[in-house]
Design a protein around this motif. Structure first.
Motif, short mmCIF file in Angstrom:
data_model
loop_
_atom_site.label_atom_id
_atom_site.label_comp_id
_atom_site.label_asym_id
_atom_site.label_seq_id
_atom_site.Cartn_x
_atom_site.Cartn_y
_atom_site.Cartn_z
N VAL A 37 0.84 -1.20 0.00
CA VAL A 37 0.00 0.00 0.00
C VAL A 37 0.87 1.25 0.00
N LEU A 38 1.95 1.24 0.78
CA LEU A 38 2.86 2.38 0.82
C LEU A 38 3.49 2.64 -0.54
N GLN A 39 3.87 1.56 -1.23
CA GLN A 39 4.44 1.71 -2.58
C GLN A 39 3.43 2.37 -3.52
N GLU A 40 2.19 1.89 -3.45
CA GLU A 40 1.14 2.44 -4.32
C GLU A 40 0.83 3.90 -3.96
N ALA A 41 0.83 4.18 -2.64
CA ALA A 41 0.56 5.55 -2.18
C ALA A 41 1.68 6.49 -2.66
N TRP A 42 2.92 6.02 -2.60
CA TRP A 42 4.07 6.83 -3.03
C TRP A 42 3.94 7.18 -4.53
N LEU A 43 3.59 6.19 -5.34
CA LEU A 43 3.48 6.42 -6.79
C LEU A 43 2.41 7.47 -7.09
N ARG A 44 1.36 7.52 -6.28
CA ARG A 44 0.33 8.53 -6.48
C ARG A 44 0.75 9.89 -5.89
N TRP A 45 1.43 9.84 -4.77
CA TRP A 45 1.86 11.07 -4.08
C TRP A 45 2.82 11.89 -4.94
N VAL A 46 3.74 11.24 -5.66
CA VAL A 46 4.73 12.00 -6.44
C VAL A 46 4.09 12.72 -7.63
N LYS A 47 2.87 12.35 -7.98
CA LYS A 47 2.18 13.02 -9.10
C LYS A 47 1.31 14.19 -8.62
N VAL A 48 1.23 14.37 -7.30
CA VAL A 48 0.36 15.41 -6.73
C VAL A 48 1.05 16.77 -6.81
N ASP A 49 0.28 17.80 -7.13
CA ASP A 49 0.78 19.18 -7.09
C ASP A 49 0.73 19.65 -5.63
N LEU A 50 1.89 19.70 -4.97
CA LEU A 50 1.93 19.99 -3.52
C LEU A 50 1.38 21.37 -3.18
N GLU A 51 1.42 22.28 -4.15
CA GLU A 51 0.90 23.64 -3.88
C GLU A 51 -0.61 23.62 -3.66
N GLN A 52 -1.25 22.58 -4.16
CA GLN A 52 -2.71 22.47 -4.00
C GLN A 52 -3.09 21.72 -2.71
N VAL A 53 -2.09 21.23 -1.97
CA VAL A 53 -2.36 20.40 -0.78
C VAL A 53 -2.33 21.27 0.47
N ARG A 54 -3.48 21.34 1.13
CA ARG A 54 -3.60 22.17 2.34
C ARG A 54 -2.95 21.49 3.55
N ASP A 55 -3.18 20.17 3.71
CA ASP A 55 -2.67 19.43 4.86
C ASP A 55 -2.06 18.13 4.34
N GLN A 56 -0.72 18.08 4.31
CA GLN A 56 -0.03 16.93 3.71
C GLN A 56 -0.32 15.63 4.44
N ARG A 57 -0.38 15.68 5.76
CA ARG A 57 -0.65 14.46 6.55
C ARG A 57 -2.01 13.87 6.16
N SER A 58 -3.03 14.72 6.16
CA SER A 58 -4.38 14.25 5.84
C SER A 58 -4.46 13.71 4.41
N TYR A 59 -3.79 14.41 3.50
CA TYR A 59 -3.83 14.00 2.10
C TYR A 59 -3.16 12.65 1.92
N LEU A 60 -2.02 12.46 2.57
CA LEU A 60 -1.31 11.18 2.49
C LEU A 60 -2.13 10.05 3.10
N VAL A 61 -2.76 10.33 4.24
CA VAL A 61 -3.60 9.31 4.88
C VAL A 61 -4.76 8.94 3.95
N ARG A 62 -5.31 9.95 3.27
CA ARG A 62 -6.41 9.69 2.35
C ARG A 62 -5.96 8.77 1.21
N ILE A 63 -4.79 9.06 0.62
CA ILE A 63 -4.27 8.21 -0.47
C ILE A 63 -4.05 6.78 0.04
#
Length: 298
Positions: A37-63
Motif C-alpha cells: 500500500v505504501l508503494q502504491e501511495a508513493w506512486l500517487r503522491w509524487v504526481k500530486v501538485d503539492l501547492e494544492q495540498v492544504r494538509d499533507q498528513r491528511s492528504y497522504l492518509v487519504r491516499i
C-alpha cells in the motif's frame, strides 16, 4: 540520497511513513500488504501538485486509505478461502508503542481479530476515526461518501466493536502479570496453574494457515482449551520454550520448539484472567517478530 534531501514530496512522505504504514497495517492486518500500500501511495503522491495540498498528513492518509481499501476488498476474498481462523500478522514493537495506551489497545491482536468482522468500509472508518482521530470530512473524502454517511458508518462500526471487546480497560501490568502466570504454568507443565489463570469461558484461536497444525475453529472453555493445548504439546514432541515479548504494543510470548520459532501467542485479559488466546503459527506471518516495526498514531 542527497539528491532527494530537498525534494518536498520525498520529505513529506518519509516524515509520515510510519503513520501511513500503521494505518494500512491496522486496516489489513498484514505487514507485507501494508508495505505494498505504501508503494502504491508513493506512486500517487509524487504526481500530486503539492501547492494544492492544504494538509499533507491528511492528504497522504487519504491516499493510503484508498489503496488499503482496494486491497482489503481483495484480501477479504482471499481470507474466505483461508484454512481455519485468520489472525493478523504479529509485529514486534518498541516500548513507545506500549506506552501509548490507546494505540496499544487498538493494535492488539484481540481487537484486530474483532475488526475482521467489519465490512471493508466500516473497518476503514473505524480505524481512521477511533485509532487515528481523523476528522469526518477527511474520512468522507477517503471513502468517497458524505461526512454524514461517514458518521453513520462510524457509529455502526463502533457499536459492533464495543459489543465484542472487553467491557473494562486492562492495564499493561495486568496483562503482563496474567501472561507471566500463564508462561510459568506452561513451561513447568502445571495444568492446575494453567486452569487457575484461564477464565472459564476463555477462547483459544489459532492460525496455521493450512501450513501448520492448528484448530480449524476457535476452542471455547477452560477445560477444552487446556486439553487442546496439552494434546498439541504432546503431539509436537521436542522441547518447548517460551520468551516474553511485546507484540503489537502488548505483552505476548514467542514459543520455540527445539529452538525454532513455533509461533507467537497474544493475550486478552479480563478480571486478571486470560479470556482470549491468539496463537499465530502460520510461518508466513512470523517474519516480523525478531526485529522491531515502528508504529505510530501521529
Amino acid at each position: 540520497m542527497n539528491d532527494h534531501a530537498t525534494d518536498p514530496a520525498t520529505e513529506a512522505f518519509v516524515a509520515h511513513r510510519d503513520l501511513l504504514f500503521t494505518v494500512a497495517y491496522e486496516m489489513l492486518g498484514s505487514a507485507a500488504d501494508a508495505e505494498d500500500v505504501l508503494q502504491e501511495a508513493w506512486l500517487r503522491w509524487v504526481k500530486v501538485d503539492l501547492e494544492q495540498v492544504r494538509d499533507q498528513r491528511s492528504y497522504l492518509v487519504r491516499i493510503a486509505t484508498r489503496q488499503a481499501l482496494n486491497r482489503l476488498r481483495t484480501l477479504k476474498r482471499r481470507k474466505e478461502a483461508y484454512v481455519g481462523p485468520w489472525l493478523p500478522e504479529p509485529l514486534l514493537t518498541a516500548p513507545d508503542v506500549a506506552e501509548d495506551v490507546e494505540l496499544a489497545e487498538n493494535l492488539s491482536l484481540a481487537l484486530m481479530f474483532v475488526l475482521e468482522t467489519l465490512s471493508p468500509t466500516e473497518r476503514a472508518v473505524f480505524v481512521l476515526r477511533e485509532v487515528f482521530d481523523i476528522g469526518y470530512d477527511d474520512i468522507a473524502a477517503a471513502i468517497d461518501k458524505s461526512p454524514a454517511a461517514a458518521r453513520q458508518i462510524a457509529h455502526r462500526a463502533r457499536r459492533h466493536v464495543d459489543a465484542r471487546r472487553p467491557r473494562t480497560p486492562v492495564s499493561q501490568e495486568e496483562v503482563r502479570a496474567a501472561s507471566d502466570s500463564f508462561r510459568q504454568a506452561l513451561v513447568t507443565g502445571d495444568l492446575q496453574g494453567l486452569l487457575d489463570v484461564l477464565a472459564p469461558d476463555v477462547v483459544f484461536v489459532s492460525d496455521g494457515g493450512g501450513l501448520r497444525l492448528a484448530a480449524l475453529r476457535p476452542v471455547v472453555g477452560a477445560d477444552k482449551v487446556l486439553r487442546y493445548m496439552a494434546g498439541s504439546v504432546a503431539k509436537a514432541g521436542g522441547v518447548l520454550t517460551s520468551e516474553p515479548t511485546t507484540v503489537n504494543g502488548n505483552p505476548g510470548l514467542v514459543l520455540r520448539l527445539d529452538g525454532v520459532i513455533d509461533g507467537v501467542l497474544a493475550f486478552r485479559v479480563e478480571n486478571a484472567r486470560v479470556a482470549g488466546l491468539y496463537y499465530v503459527r502460520n510461518p508466513e506471518k512470523l517474519t516480523r517478530v525478531e526485529s522491531e516495526t515502528p508504529l505510530t498514531s501521529r
